[in-house]
Design a protein around this motif. Structure first.
Motif, short mmCIF file in Angstrom:
data_model
loop_
_atom_site.label_atom_id
_atom_site.label_comp_id
_atom_site.label_asym_id
_atom_site.label_seq_id
_atom_site.Cartn_x
_atom_site.Cartn_y
_atom_site.Cartn_z
N VAL A 71 -5.98 31.97 -11.28
CA VAL A 71 -4.46 31.95 -11.23
C VAL A 71 -4.00 32.84 -12.74
O VAL A 71 -3.51 33.42 -12.84
CB VAL A 71 -4.61 30.53 -12.15
CG1 VAL A 71 -2.66 30.05 -12.95
CG2 VAL A 71 -4.26 29.41 -10.13
N THR A 74 -3.16 36.37 -11.20
CA THR A 74 -2.15 36.25 -10.84
C THR A 74 -0.80 36.59 -11.17
O THR A 74 0.06 37.05 -10.65
CB THR A 74 -2.01 35.39 -9.18
OG1 THR A 74 -3.71 35.88 -8.54
CG2 THR A 74 -1.54 35.40 -8.69
N VAL A 226 5.15 29.08 -8.47
CA VAL A 226 3.61 30.22 -7.44
C VAL A 226 2.53 29.61 -7.96
O VAL A 226 1.60 29.14 -6.94
CB VAL A 226 4.31 31.87 -7.98
CG1 VAL A 226 3.48 32.51 -6.80
CG2 VAL A 226 5.62 32.89 -7.78
N LEU A 230 -0.25 28.18 -5.85
CA LEU A 230 -1.61 28.94 -5.64
C LEU A 230 -3.08 27.97 -5.58
O LEU A 230 -3.57 28.56 -4.55
CB LEU A 230 -1.65 30.32 -6.06
CG LEU A 230 -3.21 30.46 -5.93
CD1 LEU A 230 -3.26 31.60 -4.83
CD2 LEU A 230 -3.45 31.91 -7.71
N LEU A 234 -6.00 27.64 -3.39
CA LEU A 234 -7.64 27.90 -3.56
C LEU A 234 -8.00 26.68 -4.55
O LEU A 234 -9.88 26.85 -4.17
CB LEU A 234 -6.70 28.19 -5.52
CG LEU A 234 -7.97 29.03 -6.26
CD1 LEU A 234 -8.56 30.41 -5.58
CD2 LEU A 234 -7.72 30.16 -7.49
#
Length: 300
Positions: A71, A74, A226, A230, A234
Motif C-alpha cells: 500500500v 504504491t 486508490v 487496492l 490485496l
C-alpha cells in the motif's frame, strides 16, 4: 461491518481541538508547543513502547506487514509520478506528495483496539514500525531533493524513525528492559493519542489549496480512493484473516499524517498548501474509514 459510531470518540477529540484553538484562550501558540511535544517526544515514545511491549514477533504478522508495504510503496510511486504531469509546480508537489502515502498514526492506533482489540494494537504497531520509516523516507526525499537538504541527515534526526528503529532493535535483540522503564515509556506514550488528536483538530485550516486544486485532488484521490481500493483484493491475495484484512483496509483509508505540515515548513516547503491537504484528508477520513471497511464486509 464497522459501526461508524465506534470512530466517534476519536473524531470528537479532533473537533474539540478545532474549537479550543478557534474559540478559547488556547490559541495557535499553545498548539504549536503541543505539536512539537507530540512530534519530538510523546509519539516516538509511543511507537517505541508499543513495539517493545507487543507479544508478537514481526514474523507473526508477515502477510499483513507485506500488505502495508505494498500500500505504501504504491502510494509513493503514484505520488511521485504526478510530478511529471503537465503544469505541476515542483515546490507544491514536493510539499504535498507526502499526503498521498503518509498516514495518521494517532488515528491508526486509536482505531486498532476498536477494530481488533489488544491484538489489533500489536498488529498496527508492527505496521507503523515498518511503514513510518518508509513513508518518512519518501516524504523527506521529496522535500530534500527540492530544497537542497541532506536526505540522510533528515532521516537520522527524524524522531519517528528513531523511535521505531529503537523499538525494533530492542524487540529483535531480546534484551529485557526494566519494568519501571517499560511502564514509564508506556505512560508517556499514552499521552500521545489524545494530545495528538487534539492537535490535529487545532491544525485544521483550508487555506492554500487554491494554489493547485488539480494536484490537491489527485493526491487526495490516491490517499482515499486508490489505496483502500487496492487493499480490498490485496488482503484476499495475501490470505489475511478477516481481522487482519479489516485493519489493512482501515490502514489504507486513514487520513494523512498531521506531522506533514511540520515537516514541510521545517524543510522549506509550502506550509499552507500542506495544511489544507491535511484538513481535507482528515475530514474525508471521517467517512472513508467506515465506508471502506463496510465495503470489505460486502466484499468478503
Amino acid at each position: 461491518m464497522l459501526d461508524p459510531i465506534l470512530l466517534l470518540p476519536d473524531f470528537v477529540l479532533i473537533m474539540t481541538g478545532f474549537v479550543l484553538c478557534r474559540y478559547t484562550q488556547l490559541q495557535r501558540p499553545v498548539w504549536d508547543v503541543v505539536e512539537r511535544l507530540v512530534y519530538w517526544l510523546l509519539f516516538p515514545t509511543l511507537l517505541f513502547s508499543s513495539i517493545v511491549r507487543s507479544p508478537l514477533q514481526p514474523g507473526d504478522a508477515a502477510p499483513l506487514m507485506a500488505g502495508g508495504l505494498v500500500v505504501c510503496v504504491t502510494g509513493i510511486a503514484l505520488a511521485t509520478a504526478l510530478r511529471a504531469a503537465p503544469g505541476v509546480d515542483a515546490r507544491l508537489h514536493a510539499s504535498g506528495a507526502q499526503v498521498a502515502f503518509r498516514f495518521n498514526s494517532y488515528i491508526a492506533l486509536a482505531l486498532a483496539e476498536r477494530l481488533a482489540g489488544t491484538q489489533g494494537v500489536a498488529w498496527v504497531a508492527l505496521l507503523i514500525a515498518l511503514c513510518v520509516p518508509l513513508c518518512n523516507v519518501g516524504a523527506v526525499w521529496s522535500l530534500a531533493r527540492h530544497g537542497g537538504h541532506s536526505l540522510w541527515r533528515e532521516l537520522v534526526s527524524n524522531p519517528l524513525i528513531v523511535g521505531t528503529v529503537a523499538g525494533l532493535l530492542v524487540k529483535l535483540s531480546g534484551v529485557g528492559l526494566p519494568w519501571w522503564f517499560q511502564e514509564s515509556t508506556h505512560r508517556i506514550g499514552q499521552a500521545a493519542l489524545p494530545l495528538g488528536l487534539l492537535a490535529v483538530g487545532a491544525g485544521l485550516r483550508l487555506t492554500g489549496l487554491t494554489a493547485a486544486p488539480a494536484l490537491a485532488s489527485a493526491l487526495l484521490a490516491i490517499r482515499h480512493l486508490v489505496l483502500p481500493a487496492l487493499a480490498l483484493p490485496l488482503g484476499i491475495w495475501l490470505g489475511l484473516s478477516l481481522p487482519e484484512h479489516t485493519l489493512l483496509v482501515a490502514f489504507a483509508a486513514l487520513p494523512t499524517a498531521s506531522s506533514g505540515y511540520v515537516l514541510a515548513v521545517r524543510m522549506g516547503g509550502n506550509g499552507p498548501f500542506v495544511a489544507g491537504l491535511i484538513t481535507v484528508s482528515t475530514l474525508l477520513g471521517m467517512a472513508s474509514v467506515p465506508l471502506w471497511v463496510a465495503a470489505l464486509g460486502y466484499w468478503r
